[in-house]
Design a protein around this motif. Structure first.
Motif, PDB file in Angstrom:
ATOM      1  N   ARG B 153       0.815  -1.220   0.000  1.00  0.00           N
ATOM      2  CA  ARG B 153       0.000   0.000   0.000  1.00  0.00           C
ATOM      3  C   ARG B 153       0.848   1.269   0.000  1.00  0.00           C
ATOM      4  N   ALA B 154       2.012   1.185   0.660  1.00  0.00           N
ATOM      5  CA  ALA B 154       2.862   2.378   0.770  1.00  0.00           C
ATOM      6  C   ALA B 154       3.855   2.492  -0.391  1.00  0.00           C
ATOM      7  N   ASP B 155       3.695   1.659  -1.413  1.00  0.00           N
ATOM      8  CA  ASP B 155       4.568   1.684  -2.590  1.00  0.00           C
ATOM      9  C   ASP B 155       6.043   1.503  -2.234  1.00  0.00           C
ATOM     10  N   LEU B 156       6.310   0.690  -1.234  1.00  0.00           N
ATOM     11  CA  LEU B 156       7.692   0.302  -0.949  1.00  0.00           C
ATOM     12  C   LEU B 156       8.070  -0.863  -1.871  1.00  0.00           C
ATOM     13  N   SER B 157       9.292  -0.855  -2.401  1.00  0.00           N
ATOM     14  CA  SER B 157       9.789  -2.097  -2.986  1.00  0.00           C
ATOM     15  C   SER B 157       9.906  -3.109  -1.850  1.00  0.00           C
ATOM     16  N   ILE B 158       9.822  -4.377  -2.178  1.00  0.00           N
ATOM     17  CA  ILE B 158       9.845  -5.401  -1.126  1.00  0.00           C
ATOM     18  C   ILE B 158      10.890  -6.468  -1.477  1.00  0.00           C
ATOM     19  N   VAL B 159      11.698  -6.819  -0.504  1.00  0.00           N
ATOM     20  CA  VAL B 159      12.605  -7.956  -0.666  1.00  0.00           C
ATOM     21  C   VAL B 159      12.093  -9.062   0.231  1.00  0.00           C
ATOM     22  N   ASP B 177      -0.661 -13.485  -3.555  1.00  0.00           N
ATOM     23  CA  ASP B 177      -2.102 -13.201  -3.498  1.00  0.00           C
ATOM     24  C   ASP B 177      -2.388 -11.986  -2.606  1.00  0.00           C
ATOM     25  N   ILE B 178      -1.648 -11.870  -1.504  1.00  0.00           N
ATOM     26  CA  ILE B 178      -1.811 -10.700  -0.628  1.00  0.00           C
ATOM     27  C   ILE B 178      -1.386  -9.432  -1.372  1.00  0.00           C
ATOM     28  N   LEU B 179      -0.253  -9.500  -2.054  1.00  0.00           N
ATOM     29  CA  LEU B 179       0.253  -8.322  -2.769  1.00  0.00           C
ATOM     30  C   LEU B 179      -0.676  -7.927  -3.912  1.00  0.00           C
ATOM     31  N   LEU B 180      -1.279  -8.933  -4.564  1.00  0.00           N
ATOM     32  CA  LEU B 180      -2.153  -8.648  -5.713  1.00  0.00           C
ATOM     33  C   LEU B 180      -3.439  -7.917  -5.320  1.00  0.00           C
ATOM     34  N   ARG B 181      -3.750  -7.875  -4.023  1.00  0.00           N
ATOM     35  CA  ARG B 181      -4.899  -7.055  -3.598  1.00  0.00           C
ATOM     36  C   ARG B 181      -4.652  -5.580  -3.874  1.00  0.00           C
ATOM     37  N   ASN B 182      -3.368  -5.177  -3.811  1.00  0.00           N
ATOM     38  CA  ASN B 182      -3.038  -3.756  -3.976  1.00  0.00           C
ATOM     39  C   ASN B 182      -2.155  -3.448  -5.167  1.00  0.00           C
ATOM     40  N   LEU B 183      -1.480  -4.450  -5.697  1.00  0.00           N
ATOM     41  CA  LEU B 183      -0.545  -4.215  -6.793  1.00  0.00           C
ATOM     42  C   LEU B 183      -1.090  -4.820  -8.076  1.00  0.00           C
ATOM     43  N   PRO B 184      -0.717  -4.228  -9.227  1.00  0.00           N
ATOM     44  CA  PRO B 184      -1.203  -4.764 -10.501  1.00  0.00           C
ATOM     45  C   PRO B 184      -0.512  -6.075 -10.875  1.00  0.00           C
ATOM     46  N   ASP B 185      -1.214  -6.885 -11.670  1.00  0.00           N
ATOM     47  CA  ASP B 185      -0.692  -8.144 -12.216  1.00  0.00           C
ATOM     48  C   ASP B 185       0.691  -8.014 -12.832  1.00  0.00           C
ATOM     49  N   ASP B 186       0.910  -6.878 -13.497  1.00  0.00           N
ATOM     50  CA  ASP B 186       2.146  -6.733 -14.279  1.00  0.00           C
ATOM     51  C   ASP B 186       3.249  -5.984 -13.524  1.00  0.00           C
ATOM     52  N   ARG B 187       3.096  -5.845 -12.224  1.00  0.00           N
ATOM     53  CA  ARG B 187       4.184  -5.253 -11.427  1.00  0.00           C
ATOM     54  C   ARG B 187       5.463  -6.073 -11.630  1.00  0.00           C
ATOM     55  N   LEU B 207       4.428  -9.926 -11.382  1.00  0.00           N
ATOM     56  CA  LEU B 207       3.908 -10.456 -10.117  1.00  0.00           C
ATOM     57  C   LEU B 207       3.003 -11.663 -10.372  1.00  0.00           C
ATOM     58  N   ARG B 208       2.223 -11.598 -11.457  1.00  0.00           N
ATOM     59  CA  ARG B 208       1.365 -12.727 -11.805  1.00  0.00           C
ATOM     60  C   ARG B 208       2.205 -13.963 -12.116  1.00  0.00           C
ATOM     61  N   GLN B 209       3.303 -13.768 -12.864  1.00  0.00           N
ATOM     62  CA  GLN B 209       4.193 -14.896 -13.185  1.00  0.00           C
ATOM     63  C   GLN B 209       4.911 -15.399 -11.934  1.00  0.00           C
ATOM     64  N   LEU B 210       5.251 -14.473 -11.050  1.00  0.00           N
ATOM     65  CA  LEU B 210       5.941 -14.862  -9.818  1.00  0.00           C
ATOM     66  C   LEU B 210       5.094 -15.827  -9.000  1.00  0.00           C
ATOM     67  N   ARG B 211       3.789 -15.577  -9.022  1.00  0.00           N
ATOM     68  CA  ARG B 211       2.860 -16.440  -8.275  1.00  0.00           C
ATOM     69  C   ARG B 211       2.984 -17.905  -8.699  1.00  0.00           C
TER      70      ARG B 211
END
Lengths: 244, 244
Positions: B153-159, B177-187, B207-211
């Motif tokens: 939600r805060a637009d932080l990159s995440i490691v 799945d948690i991240l996809l609530r707020n981030l787009p498929d193509d992040r 992000l979709r492929q990462l899943r």
């Protein structure tokens, strides 16, 4: 073909550089960087060609480094303090590299202040954490506020880079006020100053005390999570082992 | 007096160790650690006394290292992969040290996977970021979920550290799945595998492929922020310089 290494030199002392960074700086023809970082390595590698540029001239500095590697077929090292990737020049070098043909780029990571400052204070980052810069030169203060707020609510430890500067002397105070909306007055914090350099020191204090602390641009600030505690003279965040 | 160094050896290759870590391991009498990390340094420093313990026996390992330094007046080095402070043993050593008199402790930081993986991928951490482990051995999944949600939600990159393990093969999928609530498929995301070791490789994906990606315990996962982009074969997050 020329090669440009984007080298993180860590906090500034020779011992905290990686072996790879030392090898690259020993072997290169030319070292480029902001003059403060160039001065840190000049004594160690005196026989190099040096090119330094003033603060805030990041794009110019990167273009000069790329041009040197491209045009003159040199091995060039651009030095960054801490890690060359974390708030460093690596991304900008990649972004600008399209205009310079025949330059191979390699990023050499270095110890970032989250790691080196943490080791000085004790071990405050044993658990999940956020790294947030208070510099609003390239980021809106609104975005910084959102991130501080989110990190505090999610009980992340927080490492604050660029806590103040001459043009924004009250940023850390403003950040503490944001954190105090969700964190208690007595949340344990740490300040690491001049890590690996002359005048190195650290201080453990509460969030309320941090708000009033004298902090300068050579400081990195740590905000503990709910588990962070003082252990003797150190600041530590337990990982949560049940058999301690 | 005995001394215990808690040494971050970085991703695992000699070149990515710091000069200080190399000096400590060269000079110490005994090296203690989880057997995988001990094996990484045994070839480099063959003439040491070695003590290794299996995985998950962290408290036992730390007590043995403290006892060796205290009772036998030795210089002991406990090795941790990455940084000894970030999810490492440094805090636990401090917590347990009260029971062992006359041991001086020094934390030697090392390159954490956020830095070494970032350099491999390009420069995805040029801006504010969060480091979150998906291991729920010592942390509730609810807390991990809260942190992933807040960071997105805060637009932080995440490691993401410890993205999966044998006992939790679907954790990364759940995190996506948690991240996809707020981030787009193509992040844009990145996976760094076996950094600095045999089989080192990286992959850039959405992000979709990462899943759906095949990720193991030797991987570190990077989730870009809204500005993260692909530059040639690299993943970069611009800092935001206006004159690029």
């Amino acid at each position: 073909m020329g090669k440009l290494f984007v080298v993180g030199i860590g906090p500034g002392n020779y011992e905290n550089m990686t072996i790879q960074a030392d090898r690259v700086l020993s072997g290169c023809d030319m070292i480029v960087g902001y003059h403060v970082y160039v001065d840190l390595v000049k004594d160690i590698y005196p026989d190099k060609e040096y090119l330094s540029t003033p603060m805030t001239r990041e794009t110019e500095r990167c273009r000069k480094a790329l041009a040197a590697a491209a045009g003159e077929n040199k091995q060039v090292a651009m030095v960054c303090s801490g890690d060359s990737g974390i708030y460093g020049m690596a991304a900008l070098i990649y972004e600008l590299s399209g205009a310079y043909e025949g330059v191979e780029i390699e990023v050499i990571p270095g110890l970032t202040a989250a790691s080196s400052g943490s080791a000085l204070l004790g071990a405050p980052l044993t658990h999940d954490f956020a790294v947030i810069s208070l510099s609003d030169r390239l980021t809106s203060w609104e975005k910084i506020e959102t991130r501080l707020d989110a990190a505090a609510r999610a009980d992340l430890s927080i490492v604050i880079y660029n806590p103040v500067s001459r043009s924004r002397p009250d940023h850390l105070k403003k950040a503490c006020d944001i954190l105090l909306r969700n964190l208690p007055d007595d949340r344990l914090c740490g300040v690491a100053r001049s890590i690996g350099r002359e005048g190195q020191q650290y201080e453990i204090l509460t969030l309320r005390q941090l708000r009033e602390a004298q902090v300068d641009m050579f400081c990195t600030v740590f905000i503990g999570n709910a588990m962070t505690k003082r252990q003797g003279e150190r600041l530590i965040t337990p990982r949560g082992y049940r058999d301690v």
